[in-house]
Design a protein around this motif. Structure first.
Motif, PDB file in Angstrom:
ATOM      1  N   VAL A  69      40.803  42.955  32.893  1.00 25.49           N
ATOM      2  CA  VAL A  69      41.869  43.471  33.738  1.00 25.49           C
ATOM      3  C   VAL A  69      42.108  42.474  34.868  1.00 25.49           C
ATOM      4  N   LEU A  70      43.367  42.161  35.132  1.00 24.50           N
ATOM      5  CA  LEU A  70      43.742  41.332  36.273  1.00 24.50           C
ATOM      6  C   LEU A  70      44.029  42.258  37.445  1.00 24.50           C
ATOM      7  N   VAL A  71      43.364  42.016  38.570  1.00 25.57           N
ATOM      8  CA  VAL A  71      43.480  42.873  39.753  1.00 25.57           C
ATOM      9  C   VAL A  71      44.052  42.081  40.910  1.00 25.57           C
ATOM     10  N   ARG A  72      45.019  42.648  41.585  1.00 24.02           N
ATOM     11  CA  ARG A  72      45.506  42.104  42.862  1.00 24.02           C
ATOM     12  C   ARG A  72      44.520  42.549  43.922  1.00 24.02           C
ATOM     13  N   VAL A  73      43.763  41.600  44.480  1.00 22.40           N
ATOM     14  CA  VAL A  73      42.679  41.933  45.403  1.00 22.40           C
ATOM     15  C   VAL A  73      43.244  42.432  46.728  1.00 22.40           C
ATOM     16  N   ALA A  74      42.764  43.594  47.165  1.00 19.75           N
ATOM     17  CA  ALA A  74      43.161  44.139  48.466  1.00 19.75           C
ATOM     18  C   ALA A  74      42.261  43.612  49.569  1.00 19.75           C
ATOM     19  N   PRO A 102      33.826  32.354  45.135  1.00 22.33           N
ATOM     20  CA  PRO A 102      32.845  33.432  45.325  1.00 22.33           C
ATOM     21  C   PRO A 102      33.533  34.767  45.654  1.00 22.33           C
ATOM     22  N   GLY A 103      32.695  35.745  46.028  1.00 22.11           N
ATOM     23  CA  GLY A 103      33.178  37.055  46.437  1.00 22.11           C
ATOM     24  C   GLY A 103      32.871  38.118  45.404  1.00 22.11           C
ATOM     25  N   HIS A 104      31.913  39.010  45.707  1.00 22.96           N
ATOM     26  CA  HIS A 104      31.479  39.988  44.700  1.00 22.96           C
ATOM     27  C   HIS A 104      31.607  41.444  45.161  1.00 22.96           C
ATOM     28  N   GLU A 105      32.242  41.692  46.303  1.00 28.42           N
ATOM     29  CA  GLU A 105      32.409  43.062  46.783  1.00 28.42           C
ATOM     30  C   GLU A 105      33.904  43.334  46.974  1.00 28.42           C
ATOM     31  N   TRP A 106      34.649  43.355  45.885  1.00 35.13           N
ATOM     32  CA  TRP A 106      36.097  43.429  46.026  1.00 35.13           C
ATOM     33  C   TRP A 106      36.676  44.699  45.419  1.00 35.13           C
ATOM     34  N   THR A 107      37.888  44.978  45.843  1.00 42.32           N
ATOM     35  CA  THR A 107      38.616  46.159  45.392  1.00 42.32           C
ATOM     36  C   THR A 107      40.098  45.814  45.427  1.00 42.32           C
ATOM     37  N   GLY A 108      40.909  46.563  44.701  1.00 43.42           N
ATOM     38  CA  GLY A 108      42.329  46.234  44.691  1.00 43.42           C
ATOM     39  C   GLY A 108      43.116  47.093  43.721  1.00 43.42           C
ATOM     40  N   THR A 109      44.219  46.552  43.245  1.00 43.55           N
ATOM     41  CA  THR A 109      45.162  47.285  42.410  1.00 43.55           C
ATOM     42  C   THR A 109      45.393  46.527  41.110  1.00 43.55           C
ATOM     43  N   VAL A 110      45.368  47.225  40.001  1.00 44.77           N
ATOM     44  CA  VAL A 110      45.576  46.589  38.691  1.00 44.77           C
ATOM     45  C   VAL A 110      46.963  45.962  38.637  1.00 44.77           C
ATOM     46  N   ALA A 111      46.988  44.676  38.255  1.00 42.53           N
ATOM     47  CA  ALA A 111      48.254  43.979  38.044  1.00 42.53           C
ATOM     48  C   ALA A 111      48.622  43.957  36.567  1.00 42.53           C
ATOM     49  N   GLU A 157      43.644  35.895  45.777  1.00 38.91           N
ATOM     50  CA  GLU A 157      44.697  36.909  45.678  1.00 38.91           C
ATOM     51  C   GLU A 157      44.570  37.747  44.417  1.00 38.91           C
ATOM     52  N   TYR A 158      44.009  37.145  43.357  1.00 33.55           N
ATOM     53  CA  TYR A 158      43.830  37.867  42.099  1.00 33.55           C
ATOM     54  C   TYR A 158      42.440  37.562  41.547  1.00 33.55           C
ATOM     55  N   ALA A 159      41.880  38.547  40.828  1.00 32.51           N
ATOM     56  CA  ALA A 159      40.591  38.356  40.160  1.00 32.51           C
ATOM     57  C   ALA A 159      40.623  39.080  38.826  1.00 32.51           C
ATOM     58  N   VAL A 160      39.910  38.516  37.855  1.00 34.45           N
ATOM     59  CA  VAL A 160      39.778  39.124  36.536  1.00 34.45           C
ATOM     60  C   VAL A 160      38.382  39.695  36.394  1.00 34.45           C
ATOM     61  N   HIS A 161      38.301  40.888  35.786  1.00 25.01           N
ATOM     62  CA  HIS A 161      36.985  41.491  35.556  1.00 25.01           C
ATOM     63  C   HIS A 161      37.012  42.259  34.248  1.00 25.01           C
ATOM     64  N   HIS A 162      35.839  42.423  33.642  1.00 26.02           N
ATOM     65  CA  HIS A 162      35.736  43.155  32.384  1.00 26.02           C
ATOM     66  C   HIS A 162      35.943  44.643  32.640  1.00 26.02           C
ATOM     67  N   VAL A 185      28.906  44.288  61.117  1.00 29.30           N
ATOM     68  CA  VAL A 185      28.186  45.046  60.086  1.00 29.30           C
ATOM     69  C   VAL A 185      28.730  44.619  58.728  1.00 29.30           C
ATOM     70  N   LYS A 186      29.977  44.938  58.449  1.00 31.23           N
ATOM     71  CA  LYS A 186      30.607  44.464  57.218  1.00 31.23           C
ATOM     72  C   LYS A 186      31.897  43.734  57.593  1.00 31.23           C
ATOM     73  N   VAL A 187      31.955  42.470  57.190  1.00 27.52           N
ATOM     74  CA  VAL A 187      33.123  41.621  57.421  1.00 27.52           C
ATOM     75  C   VAL A 187      33.887  41.521  56.103  1.00 27.52           C
ATOM     76  N   VAL A 188      35.189  41.789  56.150  1.00 30.42           N
ATOM     77  CA  VAL A 188      35.994  41.734  54.928  1.00 30.42           C
ATOM     78  C   VAL A 188      37.080  40.661  55.044  1.00 30.42           C
ATOM     79  N   ILE A 189      37.420  40.118  53.879  1.00 31.88           N
ATOM     80  CA  ILE A 189      38.477  39.121  53.741  1.00 31.88           C
ATOM     81  C   ILE A 189      39.673  39.791  53.076  1.00 31.88           C
ATOM     82  N   ILE A 190      40.859  39.612  53.670  1.00 34.86           N
ATOM     83  CA  ILE A 190      42.067  40.204  53.128  1.00 34.86           C
ATOM     84  C   ILE A 190      42.983  39.077  52.664  1.00 34.86           C
ATOM     85  N   PRO A 191      43.163  38.928  51.329  1.00 34.00           N
ATOM     86  CA  PRO A 191      44.006  37.833  50.829  1.00 34.00           C
ATOM     87  C   PRO A 191      45.463  37.966  51.243  1.00 34.00           C
TER      88      PRO A 191
END
Length: 349
Positions: free
Chosen positions: A27-32, A59-68, A128-133, A343-349
């Motif tokens: 699935v290709l995800v638009r990373v939030a 890198p980056g392993h704690e991501w979330t977003g919307t299916v593209a 901006e985008y990531a692919v995951h199984h 505490v938790k720092v997030v990156i917003i593409p």
């Protein structure tokens, strides 16, 4: 798309890269947004095993977003669905994966056998985008924000440790060492699972206070005194039924050994900067069982999502800093130097 690429130790740059194309089961995800953690600092310094070559790896392993886009074999998700992830996707074919221990995949780091760990052995979410199984993606329930979503892999880490130690902790006295994101989510999980006393140990008062707000019944400041006598006093001299080591401090395993009751359990989910020395003979004399676990295995992200949707795991309250993708180097400086008590720092593409 814009993506952060690691070109060498400490050298991360935002460049243009092709948008990845999902395979049939991907699935290709638009990373939030994508969270940062201590593992990312090791990756950034070039001290993490099995990462792809410099100049090729995001890198980056704690991501979330919307299916593209969903791959041709995917019918579980559709464009527009909000998702969160498990970072680890095992090969699905080895003995460990078949037993649900995919964070200990016997083909770890071997993409030819189907293994991928997003942001660790494969491109991750600082883009901006990531692919995951598809097998390592979950729907993000409507009550949860993307800020909640970035903490769900983290929460799965503590839950997997509890799971590895037997899972049933109702009524037990539990001590959690380390009020970082893993420790803070573990405190909440222990409370949600019915633990008796939940005691949080740390060295930063602001994090201990956050831990109290998130469910710790007692907090112990290890920066001012030896935490062992305080914990023994809180448990009536008996010691804790279970101690969970989330801090990575080299002295913490010994402290766990001293405060765990006879016949109790020690759970270690932290990584350490080097070898750790502690009195193993004392652990044997007290018939203490030591459990370890890596990451968020055993389907525990799914459990974390359920607890979060019920309001029993609060992730968004732990997000203290937000940076744009172009400012990722500054974000890592803030994390490494603890600027502004993050505490938790997030990156917003």
């Amino acid at each position: 798309m814009r993506a952060a690429v690691l070109f060498g130790p400490g050298d991360i740059r935002v460049i243009d890269r092709p948008v990845p194309v999902p395979g049939p089961d991907e699935v290709l995800v638009r990373v939030a947004m994508c969270g940062t953690c201590g593992t990312d600092l090791k990756i950034l310094d070039g001290h993490f095993p099995q990462t792809p070559p410099f100049g090729t790896f995001t890198p980056g392993h704690e991501w979330t977003g919307t299916v593209a886009t969903a791959g041709s074999g995917v019918d579980e998700f559709a464009p527009g669905d909000r998702v969160c992830i498990e970072a680890h996707r095992g090969c699905g074919r080895c003995d460990n994966c078949l037993a649900g221990r995919y964070t200990a995949c016997l083909n770890y780091g071997n993409p030819a056998k189907g293994h991928r760990a997003s942001g660790m052995t494969a491109d991750g979410g600082f883009a901006e985008y990531a692919v995951h199984h598809v097998s390592a993606l979950y729907p993000l329930p409507p009550p949860l924000s993307f800020e909640d979503g970035v903490l769900l892999t983290t929460a799965g880490t503590g839950l997997y440790g509890i799971d590895a130690a037997g899972g049933y902790i109702a009524g037990l006295d539990v001590v959690v060492f380390g009020p970082g994101p893993v420790g803070l989510t573990t405190v909440q999980a222990c409370k949600a699972l019915g633990a008796g006393r939940v005691i949080l140990v740390g060295t930063r008062p602001s994090r201990l206070e956050l831990g109290r707000r998130l469910g710790a019944g007692h907090v112990v400041d290890a920066s001012t005194a030896d935490p062992v006598p305080a914990i023994m006093a809180l448990t009536g001299g008996r010691g804790a039924d279970m101690t969970i080591e989330c801090s990575g401090a080299t002295q913490a395993p010994q402290q766990c050994a001293e405060v765990t009751r006879r016949g109790g359990k020690i759970v270690v989910v932290a990584f350490y900067p080097g070898p750790v020395t502690f009195d193993l003979s004392a652990v044997v004399r007290k018939d203490i069982t030591i459990h370890t676990s890596r990451g968020e295995g055993g389907g525990n992200v799914r459990r974390a999502i359920s607890l979060a949707a019920q309001g029993k795991l609060r992730g968004a309250e732990m997000v203290t800093h937000r940076f744009s993708l172009d400012d990722i180097a500054e974000a890592f400086r803030v994390v490494a130097e603890r600027v502004g008590d993050p505490v938790k720092v997030v990156i917003i593409p």
